[in-house]
Write a protein that holds these residues in place. Structure first.
Motif, PDB file in Angstrom:
ATOM      1  N   VAL A 132     -13.006 -32.747 -13.947  1.00 22.09           N
ATOM      2  CA  VAL A 132     -12.875 -32.763 -12.497  1.00 22.09           C
ATOM      3  C   VAL A 132     -12.201 -31.478 -12.049  1.00 22.09           C
ATOM      4  O   VAL A 132     -11.332 -30.936 -12.740  1.00 22.09           O
ATOM      5  N   GLU A 133     -12.607 -30.997 -10.885  1.00 20.26           N
ATOM      6  CA  GLU A 133     -11.994 -29.810 -10.291  1.00 20.26           C
ATOM      7  C   GLU A 133     -11.597 -30.125  -8.857  1.00 20.26           C
ATOM      8  O   GLU A 133     -12.398 -30.672  -8.084  1.00 20.26           O
ATOM      9  N   VAL A 134     -10.365 -29.806  -8.508  1.00 20.13           N
ATOM     10  CA  VAL A 134      -9.919 -29.927  -7.118  1.00 20.13           C
ATOM     11  C   VAL A 134     -10.446 -28.715  -6.365  1.00 20.13           C
ATOM     12  O   VAL A 134     -10.129 -27.565  -6.704  1.00 20.13           O
ATOM     13  N   VAL A 135     -11.274 -28.957  -5.350  1.00 19.56           N
ATOM     14  CA  VAL A 135     -11.942 -27.849  -4.656  1.00 19.56           C
ATOM     15  C   VAL A 135     -11.358 -27.572  -3.276  1.00 19.56           C
ATOM     16  O   VAL A 135     -11.705 -26.572  -2.649  1.00 19.56           O
ATOM     17  N   SER A 136     -10.495 -28.445  -2.776  1.00 20.14           N
ATOM     18  CA  SER A 136      -9.838 -28.184  -1.495  1.00 20.14           C
ATOM     19  C   SER A 136      -8.532 -28.952  -1.434  1.00 20.14           C
ATOM     20  O   SER A 136      -8.320 -29.919  -2.179  1.00 20.14           O
ATOM     21  N   HIS A 137      -7.655 -28.494  -0.563  1.00 27.20           N
ATOM     22  CA  HIS A 137      -6.349 -29.119  -0.368  1.00 27.20           C
ATOM     23  C   HIS A 137      -6.156 -29.401   1.118  1.00 27.20           C
ATOM     24  O   HIS A 137      -6.823 -28.814   1.976  1.00 27.20           O
ATOM     25  N   ASN A 138      -5.225 -30.313   1.423  1.00 26.90           N
ATOM     26  CA  ASN A 138      -4.912 -30.589   2.819  1.00 26.90           C
ATOM     27  C   ASN A 138      -3.501 -31.135   2.935  1.00 26.90           C
ATOM     28  O   ASN A 138      -2.728 -31.115   1.960  1.00 26.90           O
ATOM     29  N   GLN A 139      -3.177 -31.620   4.127  1.00 31.07           N
ATOM     30  CA  GLN A 139      -1.855 -32.184   4.400  1.00 31.07           C
ATOM     31  C   GLN A 139      -1.989 -33.619   4.910  1.00 31.07           C
ATOM     32  O   GLN A 139      -1.390 -33.993   5.903  1.00 31.07           O
ATOM     33  N   ASP A 140      -2.777 -34.414   4.226  1.00 29.92           N
ATOM     34  CA  ASP A 140      -2.936 -35.824   4.574  1.00 29.92           C
ATOM     35  C   ASP A 140      -1.592 -36.518   4.348  1.00 29.92           C
ATOM     36  O   ASP A 140      -1.155 -36.720   3.212  1.00 29.92           O
ATOM     37  N   VAL A 141      -0.935 -36.896   5.444  1.00 33.98           N
ATOM     38  CA  VAL A 141       0.440 -37.387   5.314  1.00 33.98           C
ATOM     39  C   VAL A 141       0.501 -38.735   4.601  1.00 33.98           C
ATOM     40  O   VAL A 141       1.444 -39.012   3.849  1.00 33.98           O
ATOM     41  N   GLY A 142      -0.485 -39.588   4.825  1.00 32.00           N
ATOM     42  CA  GLY A 142      -0.472 -40.887   4.160  1.00 32.00           C
ATOM     43  C   GLY A 142      -0.665 -40.761   2.672  1.00 32.00           C
ATOM     44  O   GLY A 142       0.031 -41.414   1.877  1.00 32.00           O
ATOM     45  N   ILE A 143      -1.604 -39.928   2.250  1.00 29.15           N
ATOM     46  CA  ILE A 143      -1.854 -39.753   0.829  1.00 29.15           C
ATOM     47  C   ILE A 143      -0.717 -38.979   0.175  1.00 29.15           C
ATOM     48  O   ILE A 143      -0.351 -39.248  -0.981  1.00 29.15           O
ATOM     49  N   GLY A 196       8.562 -27.896   5.828  1.00 25.25           N
ATOM     50  CA  GLY A 196       7.515 -28.897   6.003  1.00 25.25           C
ATOM     51  C   GLY A 196       6.166 -28.505   5.457  1.00 25.25           C
ATOM     52  O   GLY A 196       5.189 -29.247   5.632  1.00 25.25           O
ATOM     53  N   ASP A 197       6.091 -27.378   4.788  1.00 27.99           N
ATOM     54  CA  ASP A 197       4.808 -26.955   4.236  1.00 27.99           C
ATOM     55  C   ASP A 197       4.554 -27.662   2.909  1.00 27.99           C
ATOM     56  O   ASP A 197       5.424 -27.723   2.045  1.00 27.99           O
ATOM     57  N   PHE A 198       3.363 -28.219   2.750  1.00 25.52           N
ATOM     58  CA  PHE A 198       2.947 -28.816   1.484  1.00 25.52           C
ATOM     59  C   PHE A 198       1.429 -28.835   1.439  1.00 25.52           C
ATOM     60  O   PHE A 198       0.764 -28.779   2.474  1.00 25.52           O
ATOM     61  N   GLN A 199       0.897 -28.916   0.237  1.00 25.91           N
ATOM     62  CA  GLN A 199      -0.545 -29.028   0.046  1.00 25.91           C
ATOM     63  C   GLN A 199      -0.788 -29.999  -1.097  1.00 25.91           C
ATOM     64  O   GLN A 199      -0.175 -29.870  -2.170  1.00 25.91           O
ATOM     65  N   ILE A 200      -1.668 -30.968  -0.862  1.00 26.44           N
ATOM     66  CA  ILE A 200      -2.070 -31.905  -1.906  1.00 26.44           C
ATOM     67  C   ILE A 200      -3.586 -31.827  -2.063  1.00 26.44           C
ATOM     68  O   ILE A 200      -4.281 -31.329  -1.177  1.00 26.44           O
ATOM     69  N   PRO A 201      -4.125 -32.307  -3.180  1.00 25.82           N
ATOM     70  CA  PRO A 201      -5.580 -32.292  -3.326  1.00 25.82           C
ATOM     71  C   PRO A 201      -6.273 -33.052  -2.199  1.00 25.82           C
ATOM     72  O   PRO A 201      -5.766 -34.072  -1.719  1.00 25.82           O
ATOM     73  N   ALA A 202      -7.429 -32.551  -1.796  1.00 24.46           N
ATOM     74  CA  ALA A 202      -8.242 -33.211  -0.769  1.00 24.46           C
ATOM     75  C   ALA A 202      -9.557 -33.673  -1.370  1.00 24.46           C
ATOM     76  O   ALA A 202      -9.800 -34.862  -1.538  1.00 24.46           O
ATOM     77  N   ASP A 203     -10.420 -32.710  -1.725  1.00 24.35           N
ATOM     78  CA  ASP A 203     -11.742 -33.025  -2.269  1.00 24.35           C
ATOM     79  C   ASP A 203     -11.833 -32.584  -3.722  1.00 24.35           C
ATOM     80  O   ASP A 203     -11.211 -31.600  -4.131  1.00 24.35           O
TER      81      ASP A 203
END
Length: 692
Positions: free
Chosen positions: A533-544, A504-511
């Motif tokens: 553009v540069e991706v500066v953080s990641h998260n686990q936003d399930v909807g996105i 269940g681990d994943f990371q997608i772009p955040a900011d």
């Protein structure tokens, strides 16, 4: 006599005034459907089975995603009440949530052949979040040759109220007569963006403190730097019963002759999504030989799309292109005030019948954000006979919009692949002159972060996904090479910044952070070497993450791209590994909740109320210059989740919550359903294991 117009951003919604208050119930009858649908459909895939299981979980009254009113369901923004983002409580709801409700039921209809839930969702939307006759009573007084009184905007909430300015010429509204002639009414058929589902603020119907719910309210009103933390919730129907001497109008508009009034604001991306979903419902039901089952809802979607054209026009119907100077920028005539993009909003309002003189107004939207564009809706409204609007020029306008939206995204695509912010016809909301060298698109000025500055609207990766997912679906359906070219650069960039692990681990772009600007648009993409553009953080936003999976699945189905399919499926499997009793969710740390008690002029910028304004909320909360976000929302003090916030405000750690946003759950559910639709049981690991 003058109209206190909405000056920026959103407004809020209520219900089509019922003869008697709707009965509020927290439970309703629901029989799970997954087992029966699976039994009747032996070809169903494992992903579709997971869709049905999640569908049952979302619809289960014990989960808490809906509230029932007289047999109709209204979705909450989230199961949890204490959540602050665009809505300031989880038990408010938005036009966005209603559009996702439609999507959930359309996907269910494709698998089950039962279209009653889809039609019921449309009926609920029409009943509760599309203002009815009693909610917009004086439209007959609207004059298309003088659509609204100009009010300049400011970037800072502390500059409000802003003055009415009678000396600025506004353009002509070219839609009003066509729409009233087509549909036989002067009313607008579009969603208001926000509802107080439980009537927690107590405004009721038209500010009368009744128990009527949901109730139309609004929050954002004061410039690009007004975050949700700096808003004052107020009724969309202003009777002066609450707030100050003139209700809440004195916070927003300097109008000494303010009348009791109503006003609503449409969020065009939500109406466009409703149209997009109606197109899907029509296609799926027709494939079943059951198109008649959704014909009425689809016809209403076409009507909604007809009115959605208001978002294609400059706010004050001024000519589009090189529009500098409120006094000198020419007023538009005909369609020369149209930019043909989906703006951040359109809005309409008028005097209540109690006013001495009746009046009404309408405005378009001058600023367009890439994340609001919807080429699938434009395609449906211009090419699908069932969705073509009845008006003489509606389908033609949407055909123009389809081409313009694709150009817009080509123009905004960075050298890395990401899509930059947007453009405006009214710099800083007041037709100011932009900085020298600002690039242009059909005369619109490049705006790095249109409308929202706190946080910047170009920062959130979600707007990338929501827009490009629709581009990917459009490309799969039509093969349009322009869409394919956009995706060929965007998809590798998104995959490069996404990781899928195990368990269940994943990371997608955040900011994201942006540098430079696009080249001037000449009709041919340049690759924009000066925009990055540069991706500066990641998260686990399930909807996105689910939206990203859908984007990749559409692209893989159209191109055969193995990396897109592998990443899309990997995200779906990771999401399913994060299931709990209520849906798919992961914990979130909310450091921004330190702003609950920010005073004005704090480091983050707290709630601004002018020194000369004193008023009250319906429950007696004082609204004055000492107010904070939480002080005018005292209901939060009784929320069991507030203890974590209070501890953080006293120096404790940032609170952590596991949120179940309605739209996020539907995005996951429809991603699961989409995989089954596009790929069947192809490469199903469970089937491969059985064969081994």
């Amino acid at each position: 006599m003058s109209a206190a117009l909405l000056t920026t951003g959103f407004m809020v919604a209520s219900q089509n005034a019922p003869a008697a208050p709707a009965e509020l119930t927290s439970t309703y009858e629901y029989e799970p459907v997954a087992a029966s649908v699976i039994a009747e459909n032996p070809e169903i895939t494992r992903y579709e089975e997971r869709f049905l299981a999640l569908y049952d979980k979302i619809k289960d009254p014990a989960s808490g995603y809906f509230r029932e009113f007289d047999g109709l369901l209204v979705p909450y923004h989230s199961v949890e009440n204490l959540i602050v983002e665009a809505p300031d409580t989880g038990h408010a709801t938005t036009s966005e949530a209603f559009s996702y409700y439609l999507w959930l039921e359309a996907a269910y209809g494709r698998l089950s052949g039962d279209w009653d839930p889809f039609n019921s969702a449309w009926e609920s939307m029409e009943t509760f979040i599309i203002p009815g006759t009693a909610d917009q009573p004086t439209n007959a007084s609207y004059d298309p040759s003088d659509p609204a009184t100009y009010i300049p905007e400011s970037l800072e909430p502390g500059d409000y109220p802003m003055p009415l300015t009678d000396g600025v010429d506004v353009g002509q509204d070219p839609l009003a007569d066509e729409l009233s002639g087509t549909y036989g009414t002067d009313e607008i058929y579009g969603m208001h963006w926000l509802l107080d589902v439980d009537n927690v603020y107590g405004y009721g119907f038209c500010g009368d403190e009744s128990d009527d719910a949901p109730a139309y309210i609004n929050t954002f009103q004061r410039g690009s730097n007004e975050s949700v933390w700096e808003t004052v919730p107020h009724p969309s129907c202003e009777t002066f019963a609450h707030g100050g001497e003139s209700g809440f109008t004195d916070l927003f508009v300097d109008d000494p002759e303010a009348s009791e009034q109503w006003r609503y604001t449409n969020a065009p991306d939500a109406d466009a999504r409703a149209v997009q979903v109606a197109h899907l419902a029509h296609e799926w039901a027709s494939e079943q030989g059951n198109g008649a089952a959704v014909a009425d809802s689809v016809a209403n979607a076409a009507k909604m799309g007809d009115y959605l054209r208001y978002s294609m026009f400059d706010k004050y119907f001024k000519e589009v292109g090189d529009c500098v100077g409120a006094e000198s920028c020419p007023p538009g005539t005909g369609k020369d005030s149209a930019h043909y993009l989906l703006a951040w909003y359109y809005s309409w309002g008028g005097a209540l019948e109690s006013a001495e003189y009746p009046w009404a107004w309408r405005i378009g939207g001058s600023s367009a954000h890439q994340g609001y564009q919807n080429v699938m809706a434009a395609y449906a409204l211009s090419e699908n006979d069932a969705l073509r609007p009845e008006s003489p020029t509606g389908a033609e306008d949407w055909g123009t919009s389809l081409d313009r939206q694709l150009e817009f995204l080509q123009w905004l695509q960075s050298s890395d692949g990401g899509i930059a912010g947007g453009a405006t016809n009214s710099w800083e909301g007041s037709y100011n002159e932009p900085p020298a060298g600002t690039s242009t698109f059909h005369g619109l000025f490049y705006d790095e972060k249109p409308v929202w500055h706190d946080p910047p609207s170009n920062q959130w990766f979600g707007f990338q996904v929501w827009d490009v997912e629709r581009v990917a679906e459009y490309h799969r359906v039509t093969g349009d090479e322009r869409a394919g070219d956009i995706l060929d650069d965007w998809v590798p960039w998104a995959i490069e910044n996404t990781t899928v692990g195990t368990d269940g681990d994943f990371q997608i772009p955040a900011d994201m952070e942006w540098n430079g600007q696009p080249d001037d648009w000449t009709g041919t993409p340049t690759g924009n070497p000066g925009l990055s553009v540069e991706v500066v953080s990641h998260n686990q936003d399930v909807g996105i993450a689910a939206g990203l999976a859908k984007t990749l699945l559409h692209y893989a189905a159209a191109t055969g791209d193995e990396a897109a399919l592998e990443t899309g499926e990997g995200l779906l499997d990771a999401l399913m590994a994060n299931e709990d009793d209520l849906g798919i969710a992961v914990p979130e740390v909310r450091e921004d909740y330190s702003r609950f008690d920010d005073p004005y002029e704090s480091e983050n910028g707290g709630l601004y109320v002018p020194d000369d304004f004193t008023g009250t909320m319906p429950n007696g909360d004082t609204v004055d210059s000492d107010s904070t976000f939480e002080s005018i929302r005292s209901f939060y003090f009784d929320d069991p989740d507030y203890a974590q916030v209070a501890d953080h405000l006293d120096g404790g750690p940032a609170p952590e919550f596991t949120y179940h946003r309605f739209w996020s759950q539907v995005d996951v559910a429809t991603a699961l359903a989409l995989h089954g639709e596009l790929f069947g049981d192809e490469d199903d690991p469970e089937e491969e294991g059985a064969e081994d």
